[in-house]
Write a protein that holds these residues in place. Structure first.
Motif, short mmCIF file in Angstrom:
data_model
loop_
_atom_site.label_atom_id
_atom_site.label_comp_id
_atom_site.label_asym_id
_atom_site.label_seq_id
_atom_site.Cartn_x
_atom_site.Cartn_y
_atom_site.Cartn_z
N ASP A 101 0.83 -1.21 0.00
CA ASP A 101 0.00 0.00 0.00
C ASP A 101 0.87 1.26 0.00
OD1 ASP A 101 -2.62 -1.33 0.30
OD2 ASP A 101 -1.80 -1.97 2.22
N TYR A 102 2.00 1.18 0.70
CA TYR A 102 2.93 2.31 0.79
C TYR A 102 4.34 1.80 0.53
CZ TYR A 102 -0.91 4.83 3.02
OH TYR A 102 -2.12 5.44 3.28
N VAL A 103 5.20 2.70 0.05
CA VAL A 103 6.59 2.34 -0.25
C VAL A 103 7.52 3.38 0.36
CG1 VAL A 103 8.30 1.89 -2.05
CG2 VAL A 103 5.92 1.26 -2.43
N ALA A 104 8.53 2.89 1.07
CA ALA A 104 9.60 3.75 1.57
C ALA A 104 10.89 3.29 0.91
CB ALA A 104 9.72 3.66 3.10
N LYS A 140 19.15 6.11 5.06
CA LYS A 140 18.17 7.19 5.06
C LYS A 140 16.98 6.84 4.16
CE LYS A 140 19.97 10.88 7.32
NZ LYS A 140 19.26 11.66 8.35
N ILE A 141 15.81 7.36 4.51
CA ILE A 141 14.65 7.28 3.62
C ILE A 141 14.75 8.45 2.64
CG2 ILE A 141 12.14 7.33 3.45
CD1 ILE A 141 13.18 4.87 4.88
N VAL A 142 14.79 8.13 1.35
CA VAL A 142 14.91 9.18 0.34
C VAL A 142 13.59 9.50 -0.34
CG1 VAL A 142 17.36 8.73 -0.06
CG2 VAL A 142 15.65 7.55 -1.46
N GLU A 143 12.62 8.56 -0.26
CA GLU A 143 11.29 8.84 -0.82
C GLU A 143 10.27 7.93 -0.14
OE1 GLU A 143 9.09 9.71 -5.11
OE2 GLU A 143 11.14 8.93 -5.07
N TYR A 144 9.09 8.51 0.10
CA TYR A 144 7.99 7.76 0.72
C TYR A 144 6.69 8.22 0.08
CZ TYR A 144 4.44 6.42 4.14
OH TYR A 144 3.32 5.90 4.73
N ALA A 145 5.84 7.26 -0.29
CA ALA A 145 4.56 7.61 -0.92
C ALA A 145 3.68 6.37 -1.01
CB ALA A 145 4.78 8.20 -2.32
N PRO A 146 2.39 6.55 -1.28
CA PRO A 146 1.56 5.39 -1.60
C PRO A 146 2.14 4.64 -2.80
CG PRO A 146 0.18 7.30 -1.20
CD PRO A 146 1.60 7.80 -1.23
N LYS A 199 7.57 17.23 2.24
CA LYS A 199 6.30 16.84 1.63
C LYS A 199 6.13 17.57 0.30
CE LYS A 199 1.43 16.15 2.74
NZ LYS A 199 0.37 16.33 3.77
N VAL A 200 5.88 16.80 -0.76
CA VAL A 200 5.72 17.39 -2.09
C VAL A 200 4.34 17.07 -2.69
CG1 VAL A 200 8.18 17.43 -2.64
CG2 VAL A 200 6.84 15.36 -3.12
N GLY A 201 3.54 16.30 -1.97
CA GLY A 201 2.21 15.96 -2.45
C GLY A 201 1.45 15.24 -1.35
N ASN A 202 0.27 14.74 -1.68
CA ASN A 202 -0.54 14.02 -0.70
C ASN A 202 0.15 12.73 -0.27
OD1 ASN A 202 -2.70 13.27 0.91
ND2 ASN A 202 -3.77 12.26 -0.79
N GLU A 203 0.68 12.70 0.94
CA GLU A 203 1.42 11.56 1.49
C GLU A 203 2.67 11.22 0.68
OE1 GLU A 203 -1.13 8.49 3.85
OE2 GLU A 203 -2.10 8.71 1.90
N HIS A 204 3.16 12.16 -0.09
CA HIS A 204 4.36 11.93 -0.89
C HIS A 204 5.49 12.81 -0.34
CE1 HIS A 204 5.95 10.99 -5.21
NE2 HIS A 204 6.88 10.83 -4.28
N PHE A 205 6.58 12.16 0.07
CA PHE A 205 7.74 12.84 0.64
C PHE A 205 8.99 12.46 -0.15
CE2 PHE A 205 4.57 12.43 3.87
CZ PHE A 205 4.65 13.57 4.66
N VAL A 206 9.89 13.43 -0.31
CA VAL A 206 11.13 13.14 -1.04
C VAL A 206 12.26 13.95 -0.43
CG1 VAL A 206 10.81 14.94 -2.79
CG2 VAL A 206 12.15 12.90 -3.35
#
Length: 316
Positions: free
Chosen positions: A220-223, A229-235, A304-311
């Motif tokens: 459902d989600y990917v990190a 380090k976490i470089v990107e996280y989003a659905p 945060k760059v979008g809805n539940e999207h982090f980079v």
């Protein structure tokens, strides 16, 4: 359900007779994760990026250098006595190589029954009945109960490992590369089994893998993790349809799968850097095709760059 806050895990490097610490392996270097109820979070990245160390900290197999791990609001490393037993019951794991995670001298029925003997009040007959039911749930015949792991195939042994983890009805299961040791034909069967069991028991999964071809299928989600380090996280759908970090783009461009939005192939130069000598600035800049001066000097934050999207990238 599970919240990881600024998790750090350093392993000291010692030298000499007196074990003087001369440096550290920075395996996990300040990450945040969130696993919701009845959901699957995939933690992806190359070998050596810190995925398994993160899982070992969550399982209390490693004590973090810093940070907090909260399960249903309780600090995992402040649990005592029966609280630890409660945590062990609710957080189980299926490891990469089932032949190494199961006792080769024990019969299958004893392996699957062991968690019930520890975490339930069932008598011998009730335990035996429960074991038979779970053998059926994971697609194994009752006759297998009398065999040892080395009398079974890789796919059968992984099913035994899944049955052992799920028989006490945990809330969270950590899947550490659960299909990488299996033949491709068996991988799909195991993934379908995990999906069916998740629906039946309303489970949450933390899926640790470097194989993105299975991530979209189950998560459902990917990190995306790189060098601690976490470089990107989003659905999951967002990651596959709109990957932003150059490292994520490179990983996705290498998937030889039909039906996935195909990116122009990005070939990364060199290999994953050592977790001892972390590059300055952005950790990915020595391999990034888009790096510029700011990337070399300053480390970007996860924004945060979008809805539940982090980079975490200076391009954004």
């Amino acid at each position: 359900m599970l919240k990881v806050e600024n998790l750090v895990k350093y392993f000291p490097i010692k030298k000499g007779i007196f074990g003087k610490i001369i440096d550290y392996v920075r395996a996990v270097d300040g990450i945040d994760l969130l696993i919701k109820e009845n959901s699957v979070l995939a933690l992806v990245g190359e070998s050596g990026s810190g995925k398994t160390t993160t899982a070992r900290c969550i399982l209390r197999l490693e004590k973090p250098t810093a940070g907090n791990i909260l399960f249903e609001g309780k600090d995992v490393f402040k649990l005592k006595g029966n609280e630890i037993k409660w945590y062990r019951k609710n957080v189980q794991a299926v490891f990469q190589n089932p032949f190494l995670s199961l006792n080769p001298r024990m019969k299958v029925e004893s392996i699957i029954a062991e968690p019930l003997k520890i975490h339930s009040d069932l008598d011998e007959e009730e335990i035996k009945e429960e074991v038979n039911q779970f053998l059926n749930k994971v697609g194994l015949q009752k006759e297998i109960a009398k065999r040892t792991p080395y009398e079974l195939s890789g796919g059968q042994v992984q099913r035994v490992a899944i049955a052992r983890a799920l028989i006490i009805k945990p809330k969270l299961v950590i899947l550490d590369e659960p299909t990488s040791a299996l033949d491709v034909s068996i991988q799909a069967q195991i993934l379908n089994l995990l999906i069916d069991l998740k629906r039946e028991f309303k489970l949450s999964y933390l899926l640790i893998t470097h194989d993105l071809s299975i991530v979209r299928y189950i998560s459902d989600y990917v990190a995306v993790m790189y060098l601690g380090k976490i470089v990107e996280y989003a659905p999951s759908e967002e990651i596959f349809e709109n990957p932003l970090h150059p490292y994520t783009q490179a990983l996705l461009s290498a998937i030889p799968e039909p039906g996935i939005k195909k990116l122009e192939r990005i070939t990364l130069q060199g290999e994953l850097q050592s977790a001892i000598n972390i590059p300055s600035g952005c950790r990915f800049h020595p391999r990034c095709p888009y790096s510029f001066e700011r990337c070399i000097k300053n480390e970007p934050k996860l924004i945060k760059v979008g809805n539940e999207h982090f980079v975490s990238c200076w391009l954004y």
